[in-house]
Scaffold this motif. Structure first.
Motif, PDB file in Angstrom:
ATOM      1  N   LEU A  23      12.362 -72.707  10.576  1.00  0.00           N
ATOM      2  CA  LEU A  23      13.120 -73.957  10.648  1.00  0.00           C
ATOM      3  C   LEU A  23      14.594 -73.700  10.365  1.00  0.00           C
ATOM      4  CD1 LEU A  23      13.071 -77.045  10.966  1.00  0.00           C
ATOM      5  CD2 LEU A  23      12.574 -77.204   8.509  1.00  0.00           C
ATOM      6  N   ALA A  24      14.878 -72.870   9.366  1.00  0.00           N
ATOM      7  CA  ALA A  24      16.268 -72.529   9.060  1.00  0.00           C
ATOM      8  C   ALA A  24      16.918 -71.784  10.220  1.00  0.00           C
ATOM      9  CB  ALA A  24      16.326 -71.679   7.783  1.00  0.00           C
ATOM     10  N   LYS A  25      16.168 -70.895  10.842  1.00  0.00           N
ATOM     11  CA  LYS A  25      16.684 -70.127  11.980  1.00  0.00           C
ATOM     12  C   LYS A  25      16.960 -71.035  13.169  1.00  0.00           C
ATOM     13  CE  LYS A  25      15.527 -66.188  14.968  1.00  0.00           C
ATOM     14  NZ  LYS A  25      14.501 -65.138  15.281  1.00  0.00           N
ATOM     15  N   ASP A  26      16.065 -71.986  13.437  1.00  0.00           N
ATOM     16  CA  ASP A  26      16.227 -72.898  14.571  1.00  0.00           C
ATOM     17  C   ASP A  26      17.490 -73.748  14.440  1.00  0.00           C
ATOM     18  OD1 ASP A  26      13.891 -71.913  15.626  1.00  0.00           O
ATOM     19  OD2 ASP A  26      12.644 -73.579  14.915  1.00  0.00           O
ATOM     20  N   HIS A  27      17.873 -74.054  13.201  1.00  0.00           N
ATOM     21  CA  HIS A  27      19.035 -74.911  12.971  1.00  0.00           C
ATOM     22  C   HIS A  27      20.275 -74.112  12.568  1.00  0.00           C
ATOM     23  CE1 HIS A  27      17.126 -78.934  13.232  1.00  0.00           C
ATOM     24  NE2 HIS A  27      16.036 -78.261  12.904  1.00  0.00           N
ATOM     25  N   SER A  28      20.166 -72.796  12.620  1.00  0.00           N
ATOM     26  CA  SER A  28      21.294 -71.917  12.273  1.00  0.00           C
ATOM     27  C   SER A  28      21.861 -72.226  10.894  1.00  0.00           C
ATOM     28  CB  SER A  28      22.399 -72.034  13.340  1.00  0.00           C
ATOM     29  OG  SER A  28      21.920 -71.662  14.604  1.00  0.00           O
ATOM     30  N   VAL A  29      20.951 -72.399   9.933  1.00  0.00           N
ATOM     31  CA  VAL A  29      21.362 -72.627   8.549  1.00  0.00           C
ATOM     32  C   VAL A  29      20.747 -71.538   7.674  1.00  0.00           C
ATOM     33  CG1 VAL A  29      21.567 -75.114   8.859  1.00  0.00           C
ATOM     34  CG2 VAL A  29      19.398 -74.152   8.051  1.00  0.00           C
ATOM     35  N   THR A  30      21.343 -71.341   6.530  1.00  0.00           N
ATOM     36  CA  THR A  30      20.788 -70.382   5.574  1.00  0.00           C
ATOM     37  C   THR A  30      19.619 -71.031   4.832  1.00  0.00           C
ATOM     38  OG1 THR A  30      22.256 -71.097   3.790  1.00  0.00           O
ATOM     39  CG2 THR A  30      23.066 -69.357   5.267  1.00  0.00           C
ATOM     40  N   MET A  31      18.820 -70.201   4.175  1.00  0.00           N
ATOM     41  CA  MET A  31      17.717 -70.736   3.384  1.00  0.00           C
ATOM     42  C   MET A  31      18.243 -71.606   2.250  1.00  0.00           C
ATOM     43  SD  MET A  31      14.525 -71.134   3.014  1.00  0.00           S
ATOM     44  CE  MET A  31      13.867 -69.923   4.189  1.00  0.00           C
ATOM     45  N   TYR A  32      19.427 -71.270   1.731  1.00  0.00           N
ATOM     46  CA  TYR A  32      20.018 -72.092   0.677  1.00  0.00           C
ATOM     47  C   TYR A  32      20.303 -73.498   1.186  1.00  0.00           C
ATOM     48  CZ  TYR A  32      23.305 -73.952  -2.714  1.00  0.00           C
ATOM     49  OH  TYR A  32      23.931 -74.766  -3.637  1.00  0.00           O
ATOM     50  N   MET A  33      20.856 -73.602   2.397  1.00  0.00           N
ATOM     51  CA  MET A  33      21.164 -74.918   2.964  1.00  0.00           C
ATOM     52  C   MET A  33      19.890 -75.728   3.191  1.00  0.00           C
ATOM     53  SD  MET A  33      24.068 -73.826   5.752  1.00  0.00           S
ATOM     54  CE  MET A  33      25.578 -73.001   5.261  1.00  0.00           C
ATOM     55  N   LEU A  34      18.858 -75.057   3.700  1.00  0.00           N
ATOM     56  CA  LEU A  34      17.590 -75.745   3.943  1.00  0.00           C
ATOM     57  C   LEU A  34      16.988 -76.244   2.633  1.00  0.00           C
ATOM     58  CD1 LEU A  34      15.227 -76.612   5.735  1.00  0.00           C
ATOM     59  CD2 LEU A  34      14.310 -74.292   5.526  1.00  0.00           C
ATOM     60  N   MET A  35      16.975 -75.378   1.606  1.00  0.00           N
ATOM     61  CA  MET A  35      16.394 -75.775   0.333  1.00  0.00           C
ATOM     62  C   MET A  35      17.233 -76.839  -0.353  1.00  0.00           C
ATOM     63  SD  MET A  35      13.611 -74.302   0.307  1.00  0.00           S
ATOM     64  CE  MET A  35      13.244 -75.186  -1.212  1.00  0.00           C
ATOM     65  N   ASN A  36      18.537 -76.817  -0.130  1.00  0.00           N
ATOM     66  CA  ASN A  36      19.399 -77.860  -0.675  1.00  0.00           C
ATOM     67  C   ASN A  36      19.008 -79.219  -0.087  1.00  0.00           C
ATOM     68  OD1 ASN A  36      21.894 -79.649  -0.905  1.00  0.00           O
ATOM     69  ND2 ASN A  36      22.583 -77.866  -2.049  1.00  0.00           N
ATOM     70  N   GLY A  37      18.678 -79.225   1.206  1.00  0.00           N
ATOM     71  CA  GLY A  37      18.278 -80.462   1.856  1.00  0.00           C
ATOM     72  C   GLY A  37      16.982 -81.022   1.302  1.00  0.00           C
ATOM     73  N   VAL A  38      15.941 -80.185   1.216  1.00  0.00           N
ATOM     74  CA  VAL A  38      14.646 -80.675   0.737  1.00  0.00           C
ATOM     75  C   VAL A  38      14.701 -80.997  -0.763  1.00  0.00           C
ATOM     76  CG1 VAL A  38      13.332 -79.515   2.532  1.00  0.00           C
ATOM     77  CG2 VAL A  38      13.780 -78.308   0.403  1.00  0.00           C
ATOM     78  N   PHE A  39      15.478 -80.226  -1.521  1.00  0.00           N
ATOM     79  CA  PHE A  39      15.626 -80.492  -2.957  1.00  0.00           C
ATOM     80  C   PHE A  39      16.348 -81.822  -3.180  1.00  0.00           C
ATOM     81  CE2 PHE A  39      17.164 -78.624  -7.258  1.00  0.00           C
ATOM     82  CZ  PHE A  39      16.111 -79.233  -7.908  1.00  0.00           C
ATOM     83  N   SER A  40      17.334 -82.109  -2.325  1.00  0.00           N
ATOM     84  CA  SER A  40      18.060 -83.387  -2.420  1.00  0.00           C
ATOM     85  C   SER A  40      17.120 -84.562  -2.181  1.00  0.00           C
ATOM     86  CB  SER A  40      19.203 -83.427  -1.402  1.00  0.00           C
ATOM     87  OG  SER A  40      20.174 -82.445  -1.674  1.00  0.00           O
ATOM     88  N   ILE A  41      16.191 -84.403  -1.231  1.00  0.00           N
ATOM     89  CA  ILE A  41      15.215 -85.462  -0.964  1.00  0.00           C
ATOM     90  C   ILE A  41      14.357 -85.711  -2.189  1.00  0.00           C
ATOM     91  CG2 ILE A  41      13.223 -86.110   0.442  1.00  0.00           C
ATOM     92  CD1 ILE A  41      14.438 -84.455   2.719  1.00  0.00           C
ATOM     93  N   LEU A  42      13.901 -84.632  -2.822  1.00  0.00           N
ATOM     94  CA  LEU A  42      13.085 -84.769  -4.022  1.00  0.00           C
ATOM     95  C   LEU A  42      13.833 -85.512  -5.124  1.00  0.00           C
ATOM     96  CD1 LEU A  42      10.420 -83.856  -5.544  1.00  0.00           C
ATOM     97  CD2 LEU A  42      11.825 -82.002  -6.463  1.00  0.00           C
TER      98      LEU A  42
END
Length: 297
Positions: A23-42
């Motif tokens: 998912l991170a690769k498909d959106h050209s984001v780092t794992m940090y950016m992806l985890m920041n997104g899901v952590f923000s939702i939580l």
């Protein structure tokens, strides 16, 4: 502010870890950016807020010649995101990416200088601007237990009995599996609470990899077991009571048993059983005086 801490570690399965990397690769984001997104939702779901700031660290070694210099160059950044309920996860990820990239352009600005310029009021009971931090743990990713420098062995000392932030989530990747290491203030949270938060974070991860286009309000937080507990088990309130007695008789018996216990709460006002019974009797006398009788509507 207490700095007593403890830690909880949860490892994701290989399948979910791979799906998150893709998912991170498909959106050209780092794992940090992806985890920041899901952590923000939580954090948004737990707090009921849609304006979330998560702290993070940057190595601050982007200038030529600084990579091989021994020293501490790390700076602190606060990544702020807005989580509107009608926002899709894809849009949130784009927002996080843009915010991170913009923040990296100003990573040289010392955090203390930023606090001074913003005139942030200091509160000794909490860290300024943010109290939750997200980190990518490169040390565990490299699977290194020690370093060697010209005959000197250096081993890391990890202190899990203290916590500098209310919650720090460190994400590491080893053997194709992601691990969530939670460090938290033990005077604020119990281990069971952090484990439940971690489970909810994993549920969010599963939800977004299954449907990245869904809005934030539809992302699953609870497990099927928790949903059943909330909707079925905790709603199973049927109790047996004496059928020969009326409701007001049963209520007056409860008044005799616990007159000063809270019977009803509305906004900032609460009434004990005794106070509520007194008001009910006043209303009954007023209705009788007005000519209201049995079966009168």
């Amino acid at each position: 502010q207490s700095y007593n801490g403890d830690s909880v570690s949860i490892t994701l399965d290989t399948e979910l870890s791979g799906q998150l990397r893709q998912l991170a690769k498909d959106h050209s984001v780092t794992m940090y950016m992806l985890m920041n997104g899901v952590f923000s939702i939580l954090l948004s779901r737990y707090s009921g807020q849609d304006d979330i700031i998560i702290g993070g660290n940057v190595a601050n070694r982007h200038y030529p010649g600084t990579e091989n210099i021994i020293g501490f160059f790390v700076n602190t950044l606060g990544i702020r995101v807005n989580l509107k309920k009608d926002l899709s996860f894809n849009d949130l990820l784009s927002q996080v990416k843009a915010t991170c990239l913009e923040a990296y352009q100003f990573q040289d600005i010392p955090f203390d200088y930023l606090l001074s310029e913003l005139d942030v009021k200091r509160d000794p009971s909490r860290h300024p601007i943010f109290q939750v931090r997200l980190m990518m743990d490169q040390f565990h990713q490299e699977n290194t237990n020690h370093f060697q420098l010209d005959g000197v062995d250096i081993e890391p000392i990890i202190n899990t009995n203290s916590a500098h932030f209310d919650i720090t989530l460190s994400v590491s990747e080893l053997d194709d599996q992601l691990t969530f290491d939670w460090n938290y203030v033990s005077d604020l949270f119990e281990a069971s609470t952090i484990k439940r938060m971690s489970d909810h974070l994993i549920n969010i991860c599963r939800s977004v990899v299954q449907n990245e286009h869904q809005t934030l309000s539809t992302i699953e937080l609870l497990s099927k077991k928790e949903k059943h507990q909330l909707l079925v088990e905790w709603n199973d309130t049927a109790v047996d009571y004496p059928r020969e007695k009326t409701i007001h008789q049963l209520f007056e018996e409860q008044v005799e048993k616990s007159p000063y216990n809270t019977a009803i709460v509305y906004e900032e006002t609460s009434l004990s059983y005794r106070a509520l019974n007194k008001r009910a009797n006043q209303l009954a006398r007023l209705l009788i005086k007005s000519g209201v009788k049995v079966e009168t509507m």
